[in-house]
Design an enzyme around this catalytic site. Structure first.
Site, mmCIF file in Angstrom:
data_model
loop_
_atom_site.group_PDB
_atom_site.id
_atom_site.type_symbol
_atom_site.label_atom_id
_atom_site.label_comp_id
_atom_site.label_asym_id
_atom_site.label_seq_id
_atom_site.Cartn_x
_atom_site.Cartn_y
_atom_site.Cartn_z
ATOM 1 N N CYS A 1 30.581 7.581 24.418
ATOM 2 C CA CYS A 1 31.229 8.794 24.928
ATOM 3 C C CYS A 1 32.357 8.455 25.897
ATOM 4 O O CYS A 1 33.364 9.138 25.953
ATOM 5 C CB CYS A 1 30.214 9.699 25.566
ATOM 6 N N LYS B 1 13.908 15.802 22.176
ATOM 7 C CA LYS B 1 14.338 15.962 20.783
ATOM 8 C C LYS B 1 15.392 14.878 20.519
ATOM 9 O O LYS B 1 16.547 15.034 20.903
ATOM 10 C CB LYS B 1 14.944 17.360 20.600
ATOM 11 N N GLY C 1 25.748 15.074 24.022
ATOM 12 C CA GLY C 1 26.207 15.180 22.640
ATOM 13 C C GLY C 1 27.625 15.695 22.604
ATOM 14 O O GLY C 1 28.387 15.507 23.552
ATOM 15 N N SER C 2 27.966 16.359 21.529
ATOM 16 C CA SER C 2 29.350 16.791 21.344
ATOM 17 C C SER C 2 29.671 18.012 22.211
ATOM 18 O O SER C 2 28.778 18.800 22.564
ATOM 19 C CB SER C 2 29.591 17.122 19.881
ATOM 20 N N THR C 3 30.928 18.173 22.520
ATOM 21 C CA THR C 3 31.375 19.307 23.324
ATOM 22 C C THR C 3 31.080 20.622 22.602
ATOM 23 O O THR C 3 30.656 21.606 23.218
ATOM 24 C CB THR C 3 32.872 19.154 23.644
ATOM 25 N N GLU D 1 38.389 13.289 20.041
ATOM 26 C CA GLU D 1 37.445 12.192 20.124
ATOM 27 C C GLU D 1 37.118 11.707 18.713
ATOM 28 O O GLU D 1 36.709 12.495 17.875
ATOM 29 C CB GLU D 1 36.177 12.673 20.808
ATOM 30 N N GLY E 1 27.437 21.394 22.875
ATOM 31 C CA GLY E 1 27.183 21.689 24.286
ATOM 32 C C GLY E 1 27.553 23.114 24.656
ATOM 33 O O GLY E 1 26.807 23.809 25.359
ATOM 34 N N GLU F 1 26.231 16.549 29.135
ATOM 35 C CA GLU F 1 27.089 15.353 29.083
ATOM 36 C C GLU F 1 27.768 15.394 27.732
ATOM 37 O O GLU F 1 27.104 15.211 26.719
ATOM 38 C CB GLU F 1 26.241 14.076 29.145
HETATM 39 P P1 NAP Z 1 25.723 16.378 18.426
HETATM 40 O O1 NAP Z 1 25.942 16.791 17.044
HETATM 41 O O2 NAP Z 1 26.252 17.221 19.514
HETATM 42 O O3 NAP Z 1 24.154 16.173 18.580
HETATM 43 C C1 NAP Z 1 23.528 15.796 19.777
HETATM 44 C C2 NAP Z 1 22.087 16.271 19.738
HETATM 45 O O4 NAP Z 1 22.066 17.701 19.695
HETATM 46 C C3 NAP Z 1 21.320 15.805 18.505
HETATM 47 O O5 NAP Z 1 19.980 15.565 18.880
HETATM 48 C C4 NAP Z 1 21.433 17.003 17.593
HETATM 49 O O6 NAP Z 1 20.423 17.050 16.621
HETATM 50 C C5 NAP Z 1 21.315 18.139 18.584
HETATM 51 N N1 NAP Z 1 21.861 19.425 18.132
HETATM 52 C C6 NAP Z 1 22.811 19.650 17.185
HETATM 53 N N2 NAP Z 1 23.026 20.976 17.051
HETATM 54 C C7 NAP Z 1 22.206 21.611 17.919
HETATM 55 C C8 NAP Z 1 21.961 22.980 18.252
HETATM 56 N N3 NAP Z 1 22.613 23.971 17.649
HETATM 57 N N4 NAP Z 1 21.053 23.262 19.196
HETATM 58 C C9 NAP Z 1 20.392 22.268 19.820
HETATM 59 N N5 NAP Z 1 20.547 20.965 19.547
HETATM 60 C C10 NAP Z 1 21.461 20.630 18.614
HETATM 61 O O7 NAP Z 1 26.297 14.949 18.724
HETATM 62 P P2 NAP Z 1 26.042 13.632 17.888
HETATM 63 O O8 NAP Z 1 26.684 13.857 16.558
HETATM 64 O O9 NAP Z 1 24.609 13.259 17.916
HETATM 65 O O10 NAP Z 1 26.781 12.543 18.806
HETATM 66 C C11 NAP Z 1 28.170 12.396 18.832
HETATM 67 C C12 NAP Z 1 28.795 13.221 19.944
HETATM 68 O O11 NAP Z 1 28.059 13.144 21.172
HETATM 69 C C13 NAP Z 1 30.177 12.757 20.279
HETATM 70 O O12 NAP Z 1 31.085 13.817 20.229
HETATM 71 C C14 NAP Z 1 30.085 12.215 21.714
HETATM 72 O O13 NAP Z 1 31.182 12.434 22.502
HETATM 73 C C15 NAP Z 1 28.940 12.917 22.289
HETATM 74 N N6 NAP Z 1 28.283 12.051 23.280
HETATM 75 C C16 NAP Z 1 28.476 12.261 24.621
HETATM 76 C C17 NAP Z 1 27.868 11.448 25.553
HETATM 77 C C18 NAP Z 1 28.027 11.649 27.029
HETATM 78 O O14 NAP Z 1 27.324 11.048 27.809
HETATM 79 N N7 NAP Z 1 28.929 12.449 27.493
HETATM 80 C C19 NAP Z 1 27.049 10.420 25.120
HETATM 81 C C20 NAP Z 1 26.874 10.229 23.766
HETATM 82 C C21 NAP Z 1 27.491 11.058 22.856
HETATM 83 P P3 NAP Z 1 20.681 16.414 15.161
HETATM 84 O O15 NAP Z 1 20.829 14.964 15.373
HETATM 85 O O16 NAP Z 1 19.449 16.761 14.416
HETATM 86 O O17 NAP Z 1 21.929 17.050 14.623
#
Ligand code: NAP
Ligand code: MG
Length: 477
Positions: free
Chosen positions: A282, A173, A226-228, A381, A231, A248
């Protein structure tokens, strides 16, 4: 370009008929209209992945042949790297220079795990009694991979490459902002000849398609980046079906410059640490901790460098700072800059939204000095090109500040004193520590978090463990 769902080696519109627009953040133009999968489509994709996992076409494929599929995909991707890099830039806004590095890493990751497929082995165990006892490493089953928009295809490959190498099947996804390279990769999967259902891509909303994947009883494992916040939510949802999870998550990584560092290299490292990938990284070194004796000198050089790093057309080969991924992300970053000013930090470079060609969601390379540990920009962050500079008095103070965060993804240490560097590396609670370097990655080096930055590891041999079960077999003699 394919913009439907990729399920069972077929292109299908969403059952609901819904689609969503993908925007180029550098031009503000809609560049694609992608099928929006939801729970019903996830059902179909999971059925395809499960069907494949249990089929002779996948089960009886030798590990070596499975590995060859991955290395062939690597070769194909490499031959089309420029085209994929342009697509990554088009939906993400990062520079073409950065997209090429990202796609190069994706090629390397496919090749690395292609090489692992036929080297996954169990052990023989010297147990008490008349037994021959050994372990088998078996694939966990169907893997749901949920990924963010910052390194769209690369982070996806960190999950699907080890999963497929281990013998799992995958439903991916992608993030809603950046589904295009995952769909383009699906075309390579068809060309390479993966059995139907081994690899599926279902773009769609996080709370619809994403949540359906996490809840699905026939998915054995979720690997999420993705975001904490999301997660944590996924961890709770996954508990209902005893799913394995790898998370992650976010970071607020400290980059520490000691007074005895090679300051030229350290300043360069501080700059790439925060401005590479527009700071939408990240592991970004978003908290720069500078020993007081060299503070003024370092900040002056940083401010000068940041002013030279002007945002521009990401397709221009000389641009090193692209557009943020979306208007929403730009607004988030600007609101953090405002908080920095409101809470009394000193802006020494950048701070504004700009439109280099009259269009696009850009933010200048921004440096805040005199940041205190309690300020919002020192704790949260930002995920943008915004550096918070704090100063410290001595080694213990520096390490204390470094660890003063709920996160633990990465850290940087700059010093010529090798013992000091090792002591700091041990004292810092983070999954990756770079000494006299920052943002270095390799497919063979595990990456992941301590604390609120998650658990489990991507990359390296360790990532394979996340897609394998251990079975112990006892033979009575
Ligand atoms: P996000 O909002 O957490 O989304 C990540 C993924 O999860 C997207 O595909 C999102 O879909 C999906 N998602 C959102 N809500 C969900 C739910 N309730 N159930 C299942 N899946 C869900 O993060 P983002 O806005 O894409 O990215 C920014 C964040 O990611 C930052 O906070 C960053 O720190 C973190 N990040 C961490 C790493 C690492 O390796 N540690 C790497 C990259 C990014 P949608 O796009 O459709 O909302
Ligand atoms: Mg999101």
């Amino acid at each position: 370009m394919k913009t439907d769902l990729f399920i069972n080696n077929e292109w299908r519109p969403a059952l609901s008929g819904k689609r969503f627009p993908v925007v180029n953040p550098a031009t503000e133009e809609v560049i694609a209209d992608v099928a929006a999968g939801d729970a019903a489509d996830i059902d179909n994709a999971v059925a395809a992945a499960r069907g494949c996992f249990e089929s002779a076409a996948w089960r009886d494929l030798s590990a070596r042949k499975r590995g060859r599929l991955l290395t062939k995909a690597a070769d194909l991707l490499e031959s089309r790297l420029e085209e994929f890099a342009r697509l990554e830039t088009a939906h993400n806004g990062k520079t073409l220079f950065e997209s090429k590095i990202e796609l190069g890493m994706t090629v390397s990751t496919l090749r690395y795990y292609g090489g692992w497929a036929d080297k996954i082995t169990g052990e023989t165990l010297p147990v008490e009694g008349p037994f021959f006892t050994y372990t088998l490493r078996e694939p966990i089953g169907v893997v749901g991979a949920i990924v963010p928009w910052n390194f769209p295809l690369n982070i996806a490959s960190w999950k699907f490459a080890p999963a497929l190498a281990a013998g799992c099947t995958v439903v991916l996804k992608p993030a809603s902002e950046t589904p295009l390279t995952a769909l383009a990769f699906a075309e390579l999967v068809l060309e390479v000849g993966f059995p139907a259902g081994a690899f599926n891509v279902v773009p769609g909303g996080g709370t619809t398609a994403g949540a359906a994947l996490v809840r699905h009883p026939d998915v054995d494992k979720i690997s999420f980046t993705g975001s904490t916040e999301v997660g944590r939510h996924i961890m709770k949802l996954a508990a209902d079906t005893n799913k394995r999870v790898t998370l992650e998550l976010g970071g607020k990584s400290p980059n520490i410059i000691f007074a005895d560092a090679d300051l030229k290299a350290a300043v360069r490292g501080a700059q790439t640490g925060i401005f590479y990938g527009k700071g939408e990284v990240c592991a970004a070194g978003s908290r720069l901790l500078v020993e007081r004796a060299v503070h003024d000198q370092v900040v002056a050089q940083l401010a000068e460098g940041a002013k030279k790093l002007t945002p521009g057309d990401p397709l221009d080969k000389n641009t090193r700072l692209g557009a943020l991924v979306s208007k929403r992300q730009q607004e988030t970053v600007l609101s953090y800059i405002q908080k920095g000013l409101d809470e009394g930090a000193q802006l020494v470079a950048g701070g504004k939204a700009v439109k280099p060609n009259g269009k696009g969601y850009y933010v200048e390379a921004t440096v805040f000095d005199r940041v205190e540990p309690g300020m919002t920009i020192a704790r949260e962050e930002i995920f943008g090109p915004v550096l918070a500079v704090l100063s410290f008095d001595d080694f213990d103070h520096g390490v204390k500040l470094a660890n003063q965060t709920m996160y633990g993804l990465a850290a940087g240490i700059w010093t010529k004193d090798i013992l000091k560097a090792q002591r700091a590396a041990r004292a810092i609670r983070a999954g990756t520590v770079w000494i006299n370097s920052y943002n270095s990655y390799d497919s063979g080096a595990p990456f992941g978090g301590f604390k609120a930055s998650g658990f489990g590891r991507d990359l390296g041999r360790e990532a394979l463990d996340g897609y394998l079960e251990t079975k112990t077999v006892w033979v009575g003699l």
